[in-house]
Scaffold this motif. Sequence first.
Motif, short mmCIF file in Angstrom:
data_model
loop_
_atom_site.label_atom_id
_atom_site.label_comp_id
_atom_site.label_asym_id
_atom_site.label_seq_id
_atom_site.Cartn_x
_atom_site.Cartn_y
_atom_site.Cartn_z
N SER A 279 27.80 15.21 30.02
CA SER A 279 26.76 14.64 29.18
C SER A 279 26.63 15.41 27.85
O SER A 279 26.58 14.81 26.78
N VAL B 216 26.66 5.57 23.13
CA VAL B 216 26.78 5.88 24.56
C VAL B 216 26.79 4.56 25.32
O VAL B 216 25.92 3.71 25.12
N ASP C 30 25.58 6.61 30.59
CA ASP C 30 24.82 7.86 30.49
C ASP C 30 24.65 8.53 31.85
O ASP C 30 23.60 9.03 32.17
N PHE D 230 30.25 10.29 31.79
CA PHE D 230 29.56 9.94 30.54
C PHE D 230 30.58 9.29 29.61
O PHE D 230 31.63 9.86 29.35
#
Length: 117
Positions: free
Chosen positions: A16, A30, A33, A38
């Motif tokens: 992350s 993104v 998440d 990620f």
Amino acid sequence: MTLRWEQLVVQALDPSTLGRWWCEVLDWVVVNDDPLEFEIRLSADQTPGLLFLQVSSPKRAQNRLHLDFRPDDQAQEVERILSLGAQVADVGQGEASWRVLLDPEGNEFCVLSSGGS
């Protein structure tokens, strides 16, 4: 047979955090998440993307694959990326026209000279 490049997978201690760093560097979005997986892309519906997967051990050697980026202004982009936490790297490139940098987890990438093809 048809193949389409979906993403480049980057192993990371903290997917992350590293993914958000690259998101800021590239000005991407993104699309997943999840702290263990990620993903970022240029836009939600555009591939390829970068997928950051969690691993338990730090990087130990030079990458065998790395990303190259061609900026409009190399000096300006290098300074911007350094201000975000990248570091300058020497991988034996000598007096090359490109700059080798490291992301926060030590992955090499190159910022090529401005313009060019």
